[in-house]
Design a protein around this motif. Structure first.
Motif, PDB file in Angstrom:
ATOM      1  N   ALA A 177       0.867  -1.183  -0.106  1.00  0.00           N
ATOM      2  CA  ALA A 177       0.175  -0.052  -0.079  1.00  0.00           C
ATOM      3  C   ALA A 177       1.024   1.309  -0.071  1.00  0.00           C
ATOM      4  CB  ALA A 177      -0.942  -0.129   1.161  1.00  0.00           C
ATOM      5  N   ALA A 215      -5.824   5.617  -5.211  1.00  0.00           N
ATOM      6  CA  ALA A 215      -6.500   4.537  -4.895  1.00  0.00           C
ATOM      7  C   ALA A 215      -6.962   3.614  -6.176  1.00  0.00           C
ATOM      8  CB  ALA A 215      -7.800   4.864  -4.098  1.00  0.00           C
ATOM      9  N   HIS A 254       0.981   4.498  -2.458  1.00  0.00           N
ATOM     10  CA  HIS A 254      -0.202   5.379  -1.838  1.00  0.00           C
ATOM     11  C   HIS A 254       0.113   6.725  -2.430  1.00  0.00           C
ATOM     12  CE1 HIS A 254       3.625   7.044  -0.041  1.00  0.00           C
ATOM     13  NE2 HIS A 254       3.028   8.042   0.209  1.00  0.00           N
ATOM     14  N   ASP A 286      -8.776  -4.912  -1.874  1.00  0.00           N
ATOM     15  CA  ASP A 286      -9.500  -4.005  -0.994  1.00  0.00           C
ATOM     16  C   ASP A 286      -8.792  -3.364   0.086  1.00  0.00           C
ATOM     17  OD1 ASP A 286     -11.521  -4.837  -2.609  1.00  0.00           O
ATOM     18  OD2 ASP A 286     -12.481  -5.998  -1.314  1.00  0.00           O
ATOM     19  N   VAL A 327      -6.373  -0.394  -1.482  1.00  0.00           N
ATOM     20  CA  VAL A 327      -6.970   0.584  -1.851  1.00  0.00           C
ATOM     21  C   VAL A 327      -7.717   1.421  -0.860  1.00  0.00           C
ATOM     22  CG1 VAL A 327      -9.006   1.079  -3.348  1.00  0.00           C
ATOM     23  CG2 VAL A 327      -7.400  -0.472  -4.155  1.00  0.00           C
ATOM     24  N   HIS A 328      -8.447   0.859   0.026  1.00  0.00           N
ATOM     25  CA  HIS A 328      -8.688   1.758   1.245  1.00  0.00           C
ATOM     26  C   HIS A 328      -7.763   2.351   1.771  1.00  0.00           C
ATOM     27  CE1 HIS A 328     -12.096   2.648   3.994  1.00  0.00           C
ATOM     28  NE2 HIS A 328     -11.251   2.415   4.952  1.00  0.00           N
ATOM     29  N   ASP A 372      -5.898   0.012  -7.407  1.00  0.00           N
ATOM     30  CA  ASP A 372      -6.626  -1.184  -7.824  1.00  0.00           C
ATOM     31  C   ASP A 372      -6.246  -1.856  -9.150  1.00  0.00           C
ATOM     32  OD1 ASP A 372      -9.547  -2.420  -7.495  1.00  0.00           O
ATOM     33  OD2 ASP A 372      -9.531  -1.648  -9.347  1.00  0.00           O
ATOM     34  N   VAL A 374      -4.848   3.536   0.771  1.00  0.00           N
ATOM     35  CA  VAL A 374      -4.353   4.576  -0.111  1.00  0.00           C
ATOM     36  C   VAL A 374      -5.291   5.718  -0.348  1.00  0.00           C
ATOM     37  CG1 VAL A 374      -3.970   5.148  -2.434  1.00  0.00           C
ATOM     38  CG2 VAL A 374      -3.055   2.958  -1.494  1.00  0.00           C
ATOM     39  N   ALA A 375      -6.649   5.274  -0.295  1.00  0.00           N
ATOM     40  CA  ALA A 375      -7.629   6.130  -0.230  1.00  0.00           C
ATOM     41  C   ALA A 375      -7.797   7.432   0.839  1.00  0.00           C
ATOM     42  CB  ALA A 375      -8.881   5.725  -0.680  1.00  0.00           C
ATOM     43  N   GLN A 376      -7.556   6.726   2.089  1.00  0.00           N
ATOM     44  CA  GLN A 376      -7.723   7.331   3.372  1.00  0.00           C
ATOM     45  C   GLN A 376      -6.374   7.747   3.975  1.00  0.00           C
ATOM     46  OE1 GLN A 376     -10.570   8.163   4.370  1.00  0.00           O
ATOM     47  NE2 GLN A 376     -11.531   6.647   2.711  1.00  0.00           N
ATOM     48  N   HIS A 377      -5.182   7.665   3.435  1.00  0.00           N
ATOM     49  CA  HIS A 377      -3.960   7.931   3.935  1.00  0.00           C
ATOM     50  C   HIS A 377      -3.894   9.378   4.614  1.00  0.00           C
ATOM     51  CE1 HIS A 377      -2.344   9.063   0.009  1.00  0.00           C
ATOM     52  NE2 HIS A 377      -1.338   9.717   0.490  1.00  0.00           N
TER      53      HIS A 377
END
Length: 453
Positions: A276, A305, A280, A323, A326-327, A309, A329-332
């Protein structure tokens, strides 16, 4: 460096007792037997390997006659698993030599001498055999001197070795990084020349080599830099190659260099999190904007993200692994300040999900370290982490399923099933997020009754 086929005697490499027992039994039956592969390499450099493999002149049928407990782990390739008296399975393989290759797999036939088996190995450091009874080392290609000099070179012609199996290019980069070795000039040139052909490798083999870098190389940036310098990164991970040379802000290092620092800052025991971290900031290459001398990366986490994916699906990671990465990376980038009001913290926890909490913070802390953030910034983030963990530990409702009522109670109030259920429960979760003390059955039932009256 001149290779020699002379056999030297080395000190005991201290393999498990049953390795010696298996070898003695084969030797006593008339079959030449040696330990080979990574265990010999690692033991010769002072390591304590756990997985020992043996090579022998015995054919699979002969091995199965000699040992009562065997497992046919790869008889078609000459490999039999022999269960030792310690309950551990040791792989014993008949000497082999290659007769045909296609760049991905080799067709082999059985051989009679250990030197033929060593000839088919990829690198000299892996083409060393050690005799568990006499303690002799068989080193026809100069692997021991190369280990001492920390030089990685192929057995024989490097271009030919890489044509036989293109995965050896990736293995070269991993071994060089793991053992802090300099790649021989001829081997390096051949690896660079072979890089464009790596598209013929299966996604699974590429994935497993990348994960081995993340697990085994410390720091992984040593090997990952060679991925870029050799042209491998551009061929296999062009999304990350695109980050090289992209300034990570005004006057700062590029995004690729920053990414490597983040990956290095994460424990090798967390290969999934390192993956991740590797992805990122992959969205920065296509979101970078500059206005009035100020550099920003709008929505780069969401773009990253999407890139994560695509990359992980191409490399055939599992859905669960995809999953999670991706999550993360999206929230970092989304953490609230350490002094955020409790409802703000709870809404953030709802968004990231409690099961991702620790890895989100691990990734964020690694990011801060890579930026060289001061101790105060790191302490503030750790304080927020502690607050968030306390909130989760006290059972704060963070999902609709955590509410004290659900569809059953709504039916008891005479409400027909339908979209209204979702609207009501989402509204209740918002109110409970503001005040968790409201999450009592009677309280929530009363709130619903008043809403629909």
């Amino acid at each position: 460096m001149t290779a020699t086929s002379d056999t030297e005697t080395f000190p005991d490499l201290h393999p498990p007792r049953d390795v010696v027992w298996i070898a003695r039994r084969l030797i006593d039956a008339g079959f030449d037997t040696w330990t080979v592969g990574g265990a010999v390499r690692d033991a010769l450099t002072g390591g304590h390997p756990k997985d020992w493999d043996l090579a022998t002149a015995a054919r699979p049928a002969e091995m199965r006659r000699l040992f009562k407990r065997t497992v046919p782990v790869g008889i078609e390739h000459g490999t039999v698993g022999v269960l030792g008296r310690d309950g551990v399975m040791y792989e014993v393989t008949t000497f082999r030599r290659d007769v045909e290759t296609d760049g991905r797999h080799a067709r082999v036939i059985f051989a009679d001498h250990v030197d033929e088996d060593l000839q088919r190995r990829d690198f000299t450091i892996n083409a060393v055999a050690w005799h568990p009874v006499t303690h002799e080392v068989r080193d026809p290609h100069g692997g021991v001197p190369d280990l001492r000099a920390r030089v990685l070179r192929t057995v024989g012609d490097p271009a030919e070795r890489f044509r036989e199996d293109r995965l050896r290019v990736l293995r070269a980069l991993r071994f060089a990084g793991r053992f802090a070795m300099r790649i021989d000039e001829g081997t390096w040139d051949a690896a660079r020349a072979a890089a464009p052909e790596l598209t013929h490798l299966s996604a699974e083999r590429v994935r497993e080599e990348l994960l081995k870098v993340l697990r085994q190389v410390d720091p992984p940036s040593i090997a990952l830099r060679m991925y870029r310098d050799s042209g491998v990164l551009a061929v296999l991970l062009p999304e990350l190659q695109a980050c090289a040379g992209v300034p990570n802000g005004a006057g700062e290092e590029d995004v690729w260099t920053h990414t490597l620092r983040v990956v290095d800052a994460i424990s090798p025991a967390r290969a999934g999190l390192r993956m991740a971290a590797l992805l990122h900031d992959a969205g920065k290459a296509r979101t970078r904007t500059e206005r009035d001398g100020r550099v920003t990366f709008p929505d780069h986490a969401a773009a990253g993200a999407a890139t994560a994916d695509a990359v992980m699906r191409r490399l055939k990671f599992s859905n669960a692994e995809i999953d999670t990465a991706v999550h993360l990376v999206a929230q970092h980038e989304a953490a609230p300040p350490a002094d955020a009001p409790d409802p703000v913290l709870r809404r953030w926890l709802r968004r990231i999900g409690p099961r991702y909490l620790n890895d989100v913070f691990r990734l964020r802390i690694a990011d801060l370290r890579a930026y060289g953030a001061d101790a105060d910034a790191r302490r503030e983030l750790v304080a927020l982490w502690r607050r968030a963990r306390r909130e989760v530990a006290r059972g704060t409702p963070l999902e609709i399923g955590d509410l004290a009522i659900g569809g059953t109670e709504l039916r008891q109030l005479g409400l027909p099933p339908g979209r209204l259920y979702g609207e009501i429960l989402r509204d209740l979760l918002e109110r409970v997020t503001d005040d968790p003390a409201l999450n009592e059955r009677e309280t929530l039932m009363g709130m619903v009754a008043r809403r629909v009256s």
